[in-house]
Every structure is written in structure tokens, then in C-alpha cells.
Motif scaffolding. Sequence first.
Motif, PDB file in Angstrom:
ATOM      1  N   TYR A 189      -0.635  -1.410   2.879  1.00  0.00           N
ATOM      2  CA  TYR A 189      -0.232  -1.452   1.466  1.00  0.00           C
ATOM      3  C   TYR A 189       0.601  -2.695   1.178  1.00  0.00           C
ATOM      4  O   TYR A 189       0.395  -3.401   0.168  1.00  0.00           O
ATOM      5  CB  TYR A 189       0.528  -0.183   1.123  1.00  0.00           C
ATOM      6  N   LYS A 190       1.597  -2.936   2.061  1.00  0.00           N
ATOM      7  CA  LYS A 190       2.447  -4.111   1.854  1.00  0.00           C
ATOM      8  C   LYS A 190       1.625  -5.410   1.903  1.00  0.00           C
ATOM      9  O   LYS A 190       1.833  -6.354   1.119  1.00  0.00           O
ATOM     10  CB  LYS A 190       3.542  -4.139   2.912  1.00  0.00           C
ATOM     11  N   ARG A 191       0.668  -5.445   2.900  1.00  0.00           N
ATOM     12  CA  ARG A 191      -0.152  -6.639   3.024  1.00  0.00           C
ATOM     13  C   ARG A 191      -1.023  -6.831   1.746  1.00  0.00           C
ATOM     14  O   ARG A 191      -1.177  -7.948   1.239  1.00  0.00           O
ATOM     15  CB  ARG A 191      -1.056  -6.530   4.261  1.00  0.00           C
ATOM     16  N   THR A 192      -1.555  -5.746   1.230  1.00  0.00           N
ATOM     17  CA  THR A 192      -2.404  -5.818   0.026  1.00  0.00           C
ATOM     18  C   THR A 192      -1.593  -6.254  -1.186  1.00  0.00           C
ATOM     19  O   THR A 192      -2.061  -7.049  -2.038  1.00  0.00           O
ATOM     20  CB  THR A 192      -3.050  -4.448  -0.233  1.00  0.00           C
ATOM     21  N   VAL A 193      -0.340  -5.731  -1.268  1.00  0.00           N
ATOM     22  CA  VAL A 193       0.530  -6.145  -2.377  1.00  0.00           C
ATOM     23  C   VAL A 193       0.812  -7.636  -2.289  1.00  0.00           C
ATOM     24  O   VAL A 193       0.774  -8.385  -3.305  1.00  0.00           O
ATOM     25  CB  VAL A 193       1.834  -5.326  -2.375  1.00  0.00           C
ATOM     26  N   THR A 194       1.064  -8.115  -1.067  1.00  0.00           N
ATOM     27  CA  THR A 194       1.356  -9.552  -0.889  1.00  0.00           C
ATOM     28  C   THR A 194       0.123 -10.391  -1.276  1.00  0.00           C
ATOM     29  O   THR A 194       0.243 -11.420  -1.971  1.00  0.00           O
ATOM     30  CB  THR A 194       1.742  -9.824   0.559  1.00  0.00           C
ATOM     31  N   LEU A 195      -1.046  -9.951  -0.793  1.00  0.00           N
ATOM     32  CA  LEU A 195      -2.267 -10.684  -1.100  1.00  0.00           C
ATOM     33  C   LEU A 195      -2.587 -10.593  -2.594  1.00  0.00           C
ATOM     34  O   LEU A 195      -3.130 -11.560  -3.189  1.00  0.00           O
ATOM     35  CB  LEU A 195      -3.432 -10.096  -0.270  1.00  0.00           C
ATOM     36  N   GLN A 196      -2.238  -9.507  -3.226  1.00  0.00           N
ATOM     37  CA  GLN A 196      -2.484  -9.366  -4.663  1.00  0.00           C
ATOM     38  C   GLN A 196      -1.627 -10.331  -5.449  1.00  0.00           C
ATOM     39  O   GLN A 196      -2.052 -10.891  -6.473  1.00  0.00           O
ATOM     40  CB  GLN A 196      -2.250  -7.902  -5.059  1.00  0.00           C
ATOM     41  N   LYS A 197      -0.364 -10.496  -5.009  1.00  0.00           N
ATOM     42  CA  LYS A 197       0.530 -11.442  -5.662  1.00  0.00           C
ATOM     43  C   LYS A 197       0.011 -12.869  -5.496  1.00  0.00           C
ATOM     44  O   LYS A 197       0.189 -13.736  -6.378  1.00  0.00           O
ATOM     45  CB  LYS A 197       1.950 -11.321  -5.085  1.00  0.00           C
ATOM     46  N   GLU A 198      -0.638 -13.143  -4.379  1.00  0.00           N
ATOM     47  CA  GLU A 198      -1.173 -14.484  -4.135  1.00  0.00           C
ATOM     48  C   GLU A 198      -2.543 -14.639  -4.808  1.00  0.00           C
ATOM     49  O   GLU A 198      -3.126 -15.734  -4.795  1.00  0.00           O
ATOM     50  CB  GLU A 198      -1.306 -14.705  -2.635  1.00  0.00           C
ATOM     51  N   GLY A 199      -3.054 -13.545  -5.332  1.00  0.00           N
ATOM     52  CA  GLY A 199      -4.317 -13.621  -6.047  1.00  0.00           C
ATOM     53  C   GLY A 199      -5.510 -13.438  -5.172  1.00  0.00           C
ATOM     54  O   GLY A 199      -6.653 -13.657  -5.637  1.00  0.00           O
ATOM     55  N   LEU A 200      -5.227 -12.995  -3.970  1.00  0.00           N
ATOM     56  CA  LEU A 200      -6.351 -12.816  -3.061  1.00  0.00           C
ATOM     57  C   LEU A 200      -6.910 -11.408  -3.134  1.00  0.00           C
ATOM     58  O   LEU A 200      -8.019 -11.146  -2.647  1.00  0.00           O
ATOM     59  CB  LEU A 200      -5.899 -13.114  -1.623  1.00  0.00           C
ATOM     60  N   LYS A 201      -6.190 -10.440  -3.604  1.00  0.00           N
ATOM     61  CA  LYS A 201      -6.640  -9.070  -3.727  1.00  0.00           C
ATOM     62  C   LYS A 201      -6.512  -8.620  -5.153  1.00  0.00           C
ATOM     63  O   LYS A 201      -5.578  -9.017  -5.869  1.00  0.00           O
ATOM     64  CB  LYS A 201      -5.824  -8.129  -2.831  1.00  0.00           C
ATOM     65  N   ALA A 202      -7.434  -7.720  -5.464  1.00  0.00           N
ATOM     66  CA  ALA A 202      -7.408  -7.203  -6.825  1.00  0.00           C
ATOM     67  C   ALA A 202      -6.415  -6.043  -6.902  1.00  0.00           C
ATOM     68  O   ALA A 202      -6.004  -5.451  -5.886  1.00  0.00           O
ATOM     69  CB  ALA A 202      -8.823  -6.726  -7.214  1.00  0.00           C
TER      70      ALA A 202
END
Length: 452
Positions: A189-202
Motif C-alpha cells: 500500500y505504501k509503495r503504491t501510494v508513493t508511486l501514485q504520487k509520482e504518477g506511476l500508479k493510478a
Amino acid sequence: MLNISNNKISKYIDITTFKSGKEIFTKQYHKRFKKFLLFFTFILIVILFLPWTQNITSKGSVTTLKPNHRPQTLQSQIPGRIEEWFIQEGDYVKKGDTILRISEIKSNYFDAKLSERTGNQLNAKASSVIAYQNKTQAYKNQIIALKQERKLKLAQAQNKLMQAYLKVKSDSIDLEAVKIKTTIAKTQYKRTVTLQKEGLKATKDVEEKRAKLQEANAKLISQKNKLLTTENNVINAKLTISTLKATYNDKLAKAQSNVFTAQSSAFNSEAQVSKLESSLANYKKRESLLFVTAPQDGYINKAIISGIGETFKEGEKLVSIMPANYDLAVEMYVKPIDLPLIHIGEKVRVQFDGWPAIIFSGWPNVSYGTYGAKVIAIENYISSNGKYRVLLTQDKEYEPWPKAVRIGSGARSIALLENVPIWYELWRQINSFPPNFYQPKNKKQAETKNKK
């Protein structure tokens, strides 16, 4: 002739020349008397040197050698009332013959069926003892069943406890697995949140991870709750085992108490049975005592209590009996000063009252009418008459005693001691000296051997 005058004719005439003078004056008077005196003196001197047997004389009576041969009286062991006589005085009875019948005078024994009723009580109590014994055995069987049941119940509870332990272990492992999954979900979850902030995850991926994280947390809480439940089951299993032990211990204690109660009742009944047996034996023995029987063969001397219906106490004399078979003996009494001269086996001569006798105490061989005896017992304690009692029995080396001698008749005994001259015996009697201290030859020989 009479020599009265002073003028004697013999001066003038020789009287001896006459016949009468020769007859008178030449004869020697008392010649035979002098010879008799000399002969008597010689005989007396000879007699003084003859042997004389020192002796001890005493008066006594005829008795029996054995105590059970002496006249005796019969008593009753219980008080009673005379109902019937089966003998008369002078009758000969054999051992076991019935002499008289008596009846009870105590109210405790008036019941004619006392022994029968006591026997019925005894049988009832004996059955009670058997019942209590069976009851005790039933309680013991119950204890055995309870122990077996406790063993199975405890084994079942132990199995449940083991299952609970295994369930706790399994749930612990599952909890650790859920914890790991929850950690992974949180990391993702934390990794997905980080990637979402970077625009890599929806945002959709973030929401999916968040949902998975929530699901993992829910499973973690559920697993913890499940583990607590299984741990509680372990506690409940332990509590069940403890309860089972307490319950069955209580049941066993109660059953054991019932066993002791039954045993106590059985022992009490056995004591009552023993008491009833003793009472029944006493009643039967008492019934046999209602008939007085002869203890040995003999003759009835005298009925002391004679009337029909007379009552008496226990131990009171009822009838006198004389045994038919007995060995005669003579009891003599000697002075304390003469006691050291009497020894066991000493020879004694006895004269019985009613039998004529010519006695020379110092010359027993020329006496007539005396009978041989010997000492068999000497009393160690002085009698009430101040003398010591000595018991004599027949000496089989001499003639047998008269058969007609009766117990209780008088007798005179002469104990033979040492042989001494007659002059010595006269001198001893004049000076009131005791006889010579006499020891029999057999005893002297025995003492000599002992010294060697």
C-alpha cells in the motif's frame, strides 16, 4: 536257842554235836538267792549292751496318697432348688451317674426355651453380618467402577486438552502468517501510494491496495480472536480435568465412607454374634448343671441338704462322696526337734487302731501287729498344731496293710533311726537328750560322691 539270856549254854555244851544243831548251824542259807542275783546281774549287764533301735513315735491318722482319692463334697456351680434325688446314702455310683436334679431360682433363667430363642437371635445376627458383608462388597465394587470411570473421563479430558494445545499452536502459526500478509499488504500500500504520487500508479491501484490492507487487518484481528478462543479452550480443558478429579474424589470418598460404615456395622454385628454365641454356650452349660453327677466312682456317704424343695447357693455343699479306688497313706506329725532325723524313704512301722499289736519300739523285728511303711513326703511349713506333717505310704517289701482299714482311723507310727546300746538309750532318756543325728546310708553315699 534264841540267845535271849546273857548266860549262853553254848559255852558249856557243844550244840553242833546234836542232830538238830548240825541241821541248823552247819547249813548255808540264801545260796540259791545269791546265785539268782549273780545270774540276774549278768543278764542285766548283757541286756544293757544289746542293740536298741532309736525311734521317733507319733500319732496320726489314715489318709490317701493322692488328693483326688480323699472324701469330697459335691457342690453346685449355680444356685438352685432340689427337685429330685436319684440315690440314697450308702449307694455305689459310677462316674457320670446322676445324683440329683435341681431347678432354677433366678428369674433370668425361668424361660424353658431360652436357649432356643437365643439361637434364633444368633441366626438373625449372623444373617445381618452376611448382609453387611455383601453391602461392603457392593460399595467396594462401586469404588472400582468409579475409579475406572474416572480414569476414562480423565483420559477423555486429557485428549481434549491436547487437542486444545494443538489448536492453539495451529492458530498461533496462522496468526503469524496473517501478520506477515498484513505487513506485506501495508508495504504494498505504501509503495503504491508513493508511486501514485509520482504518477506511476493510478488512484484505482491505491484504493485496491488499501482495500487489501483493510482486509489483511481484519483477518489479523479475526485470527487473534480465534487464538484467544483456543487458549480459552485450553483453560476450560484444564478446568474440566480439575473438576473431574474433584468430583470423582468426592464420589470415591463417599463410597469409601459407606464401605467403612458397612464394615463397622458388620463388626458390631459380629461382636453381637460372638456375645450371643457365648450366651448360648453359657445357657446350654447351665442347663447341664441342673443335674449333679458323680465326678468319679465311689460311695455316697451323706446327703448334706436332703429335703425336696430346699434352695441353696452356688458353692454350697450338697452331698459327700467317698471314692471307691484309693491308695492308703498315713499322716504323722513330728516335733520340730525331730524333723532333721526324718528323711525321704525312711523306714517306719505303723500300728492301726483296732488291730492288736505287741510292740517293742526298740526291737522292731520282734514286734507283732505292726506294718511296714516309708516316708514319701515331708511338709516344709509347720502345721497349726506346732508340728510338721509327714506322709507315709505302704512299704512293698513288707506285708500289705489290712484291707479293712478305713480312711480317718487312728494310727501310731514308729520311725526307725540308728542302732545304739540299751545303756546309751537309757542314759539319753534320763538326760532328755534327742536321738543321735541320723543320716541314712544312701544319703551319705550320695553326699560323698558329690564331694568327689
